[in-house]
Design a protein around this motif. Structure first.
Motif, PDB file in Angstrom:
ATOM      1  N   GLU A  73       6.053   8.913   6.758  1.00 46.30           N
ATOM      2  CA  GLU A  73       5.883   7.898   7.576  1.00 46.30           C
ATOM      3  C   GLU A  73       7.290   7.156   8.012  1.00 46.30           C
ATOM      4  O   GLU A  73       7.447   6.893   9.025  1.00 46.30           O
ATOM      5  N   THR A  81       1.018  -1.205   0.115  1.00 45.77           N
ATOM      6  CA  THR A  81      -0.019   0.017  -0.065  1.00 45.77           C
ATOM      7  C   THR A  81       0.858   1.212   0.054  1.00 45.77           C
ATOM      8  O   THR A  81       1.919   1.165   0.378  1.00 45.77           O
ATOM      9  N   ARG A  82       0.318   2.300  -0.436  1.00 42.33           N
ATOM     10  CA  ARG A  82       1.064   3.479  -0.620  1.00 42.33           C
ATOM     11  C   ARG A  82       1.624   4.143   0.977  1.00 42.33           C
ATOM     12  O   ARG A  82       0.462   4.364   1.682  1.00 42.33           O
ATOM     13  N   ALA A  83       2.791   4.436   1.137  1.00 40.16           N
ATOM     14  CA  ALA A  83       3.164   4.961   2.303  1.00 40.16           C
ATOM     15  C   ALA A  83       2.705   6.395   2.388  1.00 40.16           C
ATOM     16  O   ALA A  83       2.670   6.990   1.713  1.00 40.16           O
ATOM     17  N   VAL A  84       2.585   6.789   3.593  1.00 38.28           N
ATOM     18  CA  VAL A  84       1.979   8.538   4.000  1.00 38.28           C
ATOM     19  C   VAL A  84       3.374   9.076   4.058  1.00 38.28           C
ATOM     20  O   VAL A  84       4.376   8.593   4.683  1.00 38.28           O
ATOM     21  N   GLN A  85       3.154  10.380   3.604  1.00 35.45           N
ATOM     22  CA  GLN A  85       4.350  11.298   3.708  1.00 35.45           C
ATOM     23  C   GLN A  85       4.814  11.255   5.045  1.00 35.45           C
ATOM     24  O   GLN A  85       4.089  11.750   5.832  1.00 35.45           O
ATOM     25  N   TYR A 140       5.526   6.797  -6.456  1.00 42.24           N
ATOM     26  CA  TYR A 140       5.280   6.759  -4.844  1.00 42.24           C
ATOM     27  C   TYR A 140       5.868   5.520  -4.152  1.00 42.24           C
ATOM     28  O   TYR A 140       6.045   4.392  -4.549  1.00 42.24           O
ATOM     29  N   SER A 190       8.196  14.862  -6.219  1.00 41.36           N
ATOM     30  CA  SER A 190       8.059  15.922  -5.108  1.00 41.36           C
ATOM     31  C   SER A 190       8.881  17.192  -5.261  1.00 41.36           C
ATOM     32  O   SER A 190      10.323  16.827  -5.460  1.00 41.36           O
ATOM     33  N   LYS A 203       4.697   0.313   0.938  1.00 39.62           N
ATOM     34  CA  LYS A 203       5.026  -0.594   2.133  1.00 39.62           C
ATOM     35  C   LYS A 203       4.374  -1.919   2.240  1.00 39.62           C
ATOM     36  O   LYS A 203       2.988  -1.809   1.553  1.00 39.62           O
ATOM     37  N   VAL A 249       7.769  10.782  -0.179  1.00 43.64           N
ATOM     38  CA  VAL A 249       7.103   9.512  -0.609  1.00 43.64           C
ATOM     39  C   VAL A 249       7.010   9.666  -2.142  1.00 43.64           C
ATOM     40  O   VAL A 249       7.235   8.671  -2.832  1.00 43.64           O
ATOM     41  N   ASP A 250       6.810  10.799  -2.531  1.00 41.25           N
ATOM     42  CA  ASP A 250       6.679  10.971  -4.168  1.00 41.25           C
ATOM     43  C   ASP A 250       8.036  11.480  -4.596  1.00 41.25           C
ATOM     44  O   ASP A 250       8.606  12.428  -4.466  1.00 41.25           O
TER      45      ASP A 250
END
Length: 258
Positions: free
Chosen positions: A45, A39-43, A161, A93, A164, A89-90
Motif C-alpha cells: 500500500e 488500522t493495519r496497512a496492506v502489503q 506490522y 517478513s 496507518k 508491512v511485516d
C-alpha cells in the motif's frame, strides 16, 4: 520551545515506538494510551515507507536516499551504523529489504527547532516506488495519511506490522492556540495536523516518517515529516510536522551531493 514541553517523536529500538498515536506527557500521572485511530496497512500500500534501525521512520526520496527527521541523527558525515528496512508491512517478513547506510546529511543549521529534516545515503538501491515531495504549499491542506510501526502502549515494544491513519490539517493559528510549546510553532517550517478531540496522531518512534496525501493526479505526495508533539492523541494537542515544501529545494540540493 521547552525541551520538556515539546517532545520529539524519536525512540531508540526497544523503547517507545508508537504508530498512529502521539507521545504521552512525561509526567508521573500520565497513563499509557492504546493505539487509536490506526488500522493495519496492506502489503504494497505504501511501498515508499522505510523503517530505520535507530527507532525512526523515513521515506524513499530516491532508490538510494531516505528522507527522515534531523533529530533522528546525530549529525552529518559518513555513517554505516543505520539499517533501513523496506518493502514490507511485516518487519519480520522474509521478503524485507535491508540496506545499510553510508552517509548522513542533517539539515544545515538545525538546532532542535524547525529545519527538522535529514537524508540518509544507502549502500545499495532499494527497488521500490519513491515518494515525491511537495515543492509548494498547494497540498498543505485537507486530510493527510500517516503510517509507521509501533507499540500498542507507551514504553511498549515496536510493532511487527505497519499501521496507518488519517489526520486533518490544522491551521498555524489554531495550532498555536493550543498553548505551551505550540505557541512557538515556526510558521513556514512546521505544519500541524490532528483532530480537535484527539484520538489519532503520530507518536514517538514515528519520527522521520512521512505525512502525505494524494495530489491532483491521484499520486501520493509528501507534505510533512513527523517531528514532535505533546501528549498521546490527546484533545487539543496536535502533531507537528516539518513543512516539506519549504525545504524542497534544499533537500534536492543536498541529495545531489550524496
Amino acid at each position: 520551545m521547552s525541551i520538556l514541553g515539546a517532545i520529539k517523536r524519536f525512540a531508540a529500538v526497544g523503547a517507545v515506538v508508537l504508530a498512529a498515536v502521539s507521545l504521552q506527557p512525561t509526567t508521573a500521572s500520565a497513563a499509557p494510551q492504546p493505539v487509536v485511530g490506526g488500522t493495519r496497512a496492506v502489503q504494497g500500500e505504501f511501498p515508499f515507507m522505510v523503517r530505520l534501525s535507530m527507532g525512526c521512520g523515513g521515506s524513499l526520496y530516491s532508490p538510494t536516499v531516505v528522507l527522515t527527521a534531523a533529530h533522528c541523527v546525530s549529525g552529518s558525515g559518513n555513517n554505516t551504523s543505520i539499517t533501513a528496512t523496506a518493502g514490507v508491512v511485516d518487519l519480520q517478513s522474509s521478503s524485507a529489504i535491508k540496506v545499510k547506510s553510508t552517509k548522513v546529511l542533517r539539515a544545515p543549521g538545525y538546532n532542535g527547532s524547525g529545519k527538522d529534516w535529514a537524508l540518509i545515503k544507502l549502500a545499495a538501491p532499494i527497488n521500490q516506488p519513491t515518494l515525491k515531495i511537495a515543492t509548494n504549499t498547494t497540498y498543505n491542506t485537507g486530510t493527510f495519511t500517516v503510517a509507521g510501526w509501533g507499540a500498542a502502549i507507551e514504553d511498549g515494544a515496536q510493532q511487527r506490522y505497519m499501521l496507518k491513519a488519517s489526520v486533518p490539517f490544522i491551521s498555524d493559528a489554531t495550532c498555536r492556540a493550543a498553548g505551551g510549546a505550540y505557541s512557538d510553532l515556526i510558521a513556514g517550517e512546521e505544519i500541524c495536523a490532528g483532530y480537535a478531540e484527539g484520538g489519532t496522531d503520530t507518536c514517538q518512534g514515528d519520527s522521520g516518517g512521512p505525512m502525505f496525501r494524494k495530489d491532483n493526479a491521484g499520486e501520493y505526495i509528501q507534505v510533512g515529516i513527523v517531528s514532535w508533539g505533546i501528549g498521546c492523541a490527546q484533545a487539543g494537542n496536535p502533531g507537528v510536522y516539518t513543512e516539506v515544501s519549504t525545504f524542497a529545494s534544499a533537500i534536492a540540493s543536498a541529495a545531489a551531493t550524496l
